[in-house]
Design a protein around this motif. Sequence first.
Motif, PDB file in Angstrom:
ATOM      1  N   LEU A 146       8.739  -0.751   7.973  1.00 34.79           N
ATOM      2  CA  LEU A 146       7.839  -0.290   6.916  1.00 34.79           C
ATOM      3  C   LEU A 146       8.485   0.836   6.118  1.00 34.79           C
ATOM      4  O   LEU A 146       8.442   0.838   4.880  1.00 34.79           O
ATOM      5  CB  LEU A 146       6.512   0.171   7.536  1.00 34.79           C
ATOM      6  N   ALA A 147       9.095   1.788   6.810  1.00 38.41           N
ATOM      7  CA  ALA A 147       9.760   2.897   6.134  1.00 38.41           C
ATOM      8  C   ALA A 147      10.944   2.408   5.308  1.00 38.41           C
ATOM      9  O   ALA A 147      11.133   2.828   4.158  1.00 38.41           O
ATOM     10  CB  ALA A 147      10.228   3.931   7.163  1.00 38.41           C
ATOM     11  N   LEU A 148      11.738   1.519   5.884  1.00 38.39           N
ATOM     12  CA  LEU A 148      12.933   1.033   5.192  1.00 38.39           C
ATOM     13  C   LEU A 148      12.592   0.253   3.939  1.00 38.39           C
ATOM     14  O   LEU A 148      13.121   0.522   2.855  1.00 38.39           O
ATOM     15  CB  LEU A 148      13.758   0.160   6.147  1.00 38.39           C
ATOM     16  N   TRP A 149      11.714  -0.739   4.075  1.00 40.23           N
ATOM     17  CA  TRP A 149      11.361  -1.568   2.917  1.00 40.23           C
ATOM     18  C   TRP A 149      10.682  -0.727   1.834  1.00 40.23           C
ATOM     19  O   TRP A 149      10.970  -0.881   0.649  1.00 40.23           O
ATOM     20  CB  TRP A 149      10.443  -2.710   3.346  1.00 40.23           C
ATOM     21  N   ALA A 150       9.788   0.159   2.250  1.00 35.66           N
ATOM     22  CA  ALA A 150       9.094   0.997   1.273  1.00 35.66           C
ATOM     23  C   ALA A 150      10.059   1.971   0.611  1.00 35.66           C
ATOM     24  O   ALA A 150       9.965   2.243  -0.585  1.00 35.66           O
ATOM     25  CB  ALA A 150       7.957   1.756   1.954  1.00 35.66           C
ATOM     26  N   GLY A 151      10.977   2.497   1.395  1.00 35.37           N
ATOM     27  CA  GLY A 151      11.943   3.433   0.843  1.00 35.37           C
ATOM     28  C   GLY A 151      12.840   2.794  -0.190  1.00 35.37           C
ATOM     29  O   GLY A 151      13.106   3.370  -1.251  1.00 35.37           O
ATOM     30  N   LEU A 152      13.298   1.582   0.112  1.00 35.55           N
ATOM     31  CA  LEU A 152      14.169   0.883  -0.834  1.00 35.55           C
ATOM     32  C   LEU A 152      13.399   0.470  -2.081  1.00 35.55           C
ATOM     33  O   LEU A 152      13.858   0.671  -3.210  1.00 35.55           O
ATOM     34  CB  LEU A 152      14.789  -0.344  -0.152  1.00 35.55           C
ATOM     35  N   ALA A 153      12.213  -0.098  -1.880  1.00 38.26           N
ATOM     36  CA  ALA A 153      11.405  -0.553  -3.016  1.00 38.26           C
ATOM     37  C   ALA A 153      10.865   0.609  -3.837  1.00 38.26           C
ATOM     38  O   ALA A 153      10.642   0.473  -5.050  1.00 38.26           O
ATOM     39  CB  ALA A 153      10.244  -1.414  -2.528  1.00 38.26           C
ATOM     40  N   GLY A 154      10.646   1.760  -3.193  1.00 41.24           N
ATOM     41  CA  GLY A 154      10.094   2.916  -3.898  1.00 41.24           C
ATOM     42  C   GLY A 154      11.136   3.885  -4.424  1.00 41.24           C
ATOM     43  O   GLY A 154      10.801   4.908  -5.012  1.00 41.24           O
ATOM     44  N   THR A 180       0.834  -1.200   0.000  1.00 39.62           N
ATOM     45  CA  THR A 180       0.000   0.000   0.000  1.00 39.62           C
ATOM     46  C   THR A 180       0.869   1.250   0.000  1.00 39.62           C
ATOM     47  O   THR A 180       0.618   2.217  -0.741  1.00 39.62           O
ATOM     48  CB  THR A 180      -0.926   0.015   1.232  1.00 39.62           C
ATOM     49  N   VAL A 181       1.912   1.246   0.828  1.00 35.09           N
ATOM     50  CA  VAL A 181       2.820   2.393   0.904  1.00 35.09           C
ATOM     51  C   VAL A 181       3.555   2.586  -0.415  1.00 35.09           C
ATOM     52  O   VAL A 181       3.673   3.711  -0.923  1.00 35.09           O
ATOM     53  CB  VAL A 181       3.832   2.204   2.055  1.00 35.09           C
ATOM     54  N   ILE A 182       4.035   1.497  -0.998  1.00 34.63           N
ATOM     55  CA  ILE A 182       4.767   1.597  -2.267  1.00 34.63           C
ATOM     56  C   ILE A 182       3.875   2.163  -3.365  1.00 34.63           C
ATOM     57  O   ILE A 182       4.299   3.005  -4.170  1.00 34.63           O
ATOM     58  CB  ILE A 182       5.321   0.214  -2.677  1.00 34.63           C
ATOM     59  N   ASP A 183       2.627   1.713  -3.398  1.00 34.81           N
ATOM     60  CA  ASP A 183       1.689   2.237  -4.391  1.00 34.81           C
ATOM     61  C   ASP A 183       1.506   3.742  -4.214  1.00 34.81           C
ATOM     62  O   ASP A 183       1.461   4.487  -5.190  1.00 34.81           O
ATOM     63  CB  ASP A 183       0.341   1.520  -4.251  1.00 34.81           C
ATOM     64  N   SER A 184       1.446   4.190  -2.962  1.00 38.12           N
ATOM     65  CA  SER A 184       1.294   5.619  -2.690  1.00 38.12           C
ATOM     66  C   SER A 184       2.541   6.388  -3.095  1.00 38.12           C
ATOM     67  O   SER A 184       2.455   7.491  -3.654  1.00 38.12           O
ATOM     68  CB  SER A 184       1.009   5.847  -1.203  1.00 38.12           C
ATOM     69  N   ILE A 185       3.709   5.823  -2.821  1.00 38.74           N
ATOM     70  CA  ILE A 185       4.966   6.481  -3.210  1.00 38.74           C
ATOM     71  C   ILE A 185       5.016   6.672  -4.717  1.00 38.74           C
ATOM     72  O   ILE A 185       5.372   7.747  -5.218  1.00 38.74           O
ATOM     73  CB  ILE A 185       6.177   5.649  -2.746  1.00 38.74           C
ATOM     74  N   ASP A 186       4.649   5.628  -5.457  1.00 30.64           N
ATOM     75  CA  ASP A 186       4.671   5.717  -6.923  1.00 30.64           C
ATOM     76  C   ASP A 186       3.763   6.835  -7.426  1.00 30.64           C
ATOM     77  O   ASP A 186       4.121   7.584  -8.350  1.00 30.64           O
ATOM     78  CB  ASP A 186       4.239   4.389  -7.539  1.00 30.64           C
TER      79      ASP A 186
END
Length: 319
Positions: free
Chosen positions: A176-184, A145-151
């Motif tokens: 959550l911040a770390l994984w999303a940050g790296l993936a995003g 969900t976070v990654i989708d929002s970052i995109d």
Amino acid sequence: MKKIGVLTSGGDSPGMNAAVRAVVRKAIYHDMQVAGIFHGYQGLMEGNIKELELGDVGDIIQRGGTKLYSARCLEFKEKEGQLKGIEQLKKQGIEGLVVIGGDGSYRGALALTNLGYPCVGVPGTIDNDISGTDYTIGFDTALNTVIDSIDKIRDTATSHDRSFIIEVMGRDAGDLALWAGLAGGAETVLVPEDPFDIQEIAGRLKRGRLRGKKHSIIIVAEGVMSGQELQQKLLQEADIETHVSVLGHIQRGGSPTARDRVLASQMGAKAVELLRTNQGGKAVGIRNREIVAYDFNEVFEGVHHFDEEMYKLSKELSI
């Protein structure tokens, strides 16, 4: 055991329903009765309990939230409240309890176990902050969900040459911040586990602008500070303007991913197996892709593992 109970407590997380479904169906498969306890420990003290059949958990594996509802209960932190809960469990003939939730929920389960009432904990929290398990139920869904929002936010950041601060959940854990940050592909990630230097962040943003990069994404876990606080610091101390997006409770909702559904099903079934063999006082987890059980004390005495190597990599790739 012939009859067990199941409840969800604390913040909801996608996959809780899949775990409840697994508990109910695994127990019934083994000719056990299952009672659903509604609204967490508050409902337990009030006797808000109903026997569940196969059909009661049909068509819920794909739903976010929790069919059993959830609530935070300060009264249950005290022994008097815990004894009220045990009284209701005995009244209903419930011999053991599966508790699905996070750290606070586990503390309630441990308290009941110490009072002679066997409980098993299943980790349901998007923060991924339970010691002893590699992953918790709901983390993968919230992450996506976070990654989708970052995109989506990056599209706007790119279109308008803007820098965005995205505040994500994570009070004490930065997974959550770390994984999303790296993936995003975020340019900067701030987590509770590592102190930050506002000038270092500013320098990173400025270097990007010097090489022609006019937009950037900064991910900050709520346990570090709010997005608005970081925005003010960057403006006051580095004269850098940013825009803030707080994702908030959108991170908790939504249909669970396949990974969370499978993990919840495996963990819920494992919890029933433990109670069937009279093994209370245990937490269920996953380690190296294997579903395991370990003592509650390990949860509270252990330290949540933060992936320092991944954090280092996120910095190296965001130069």
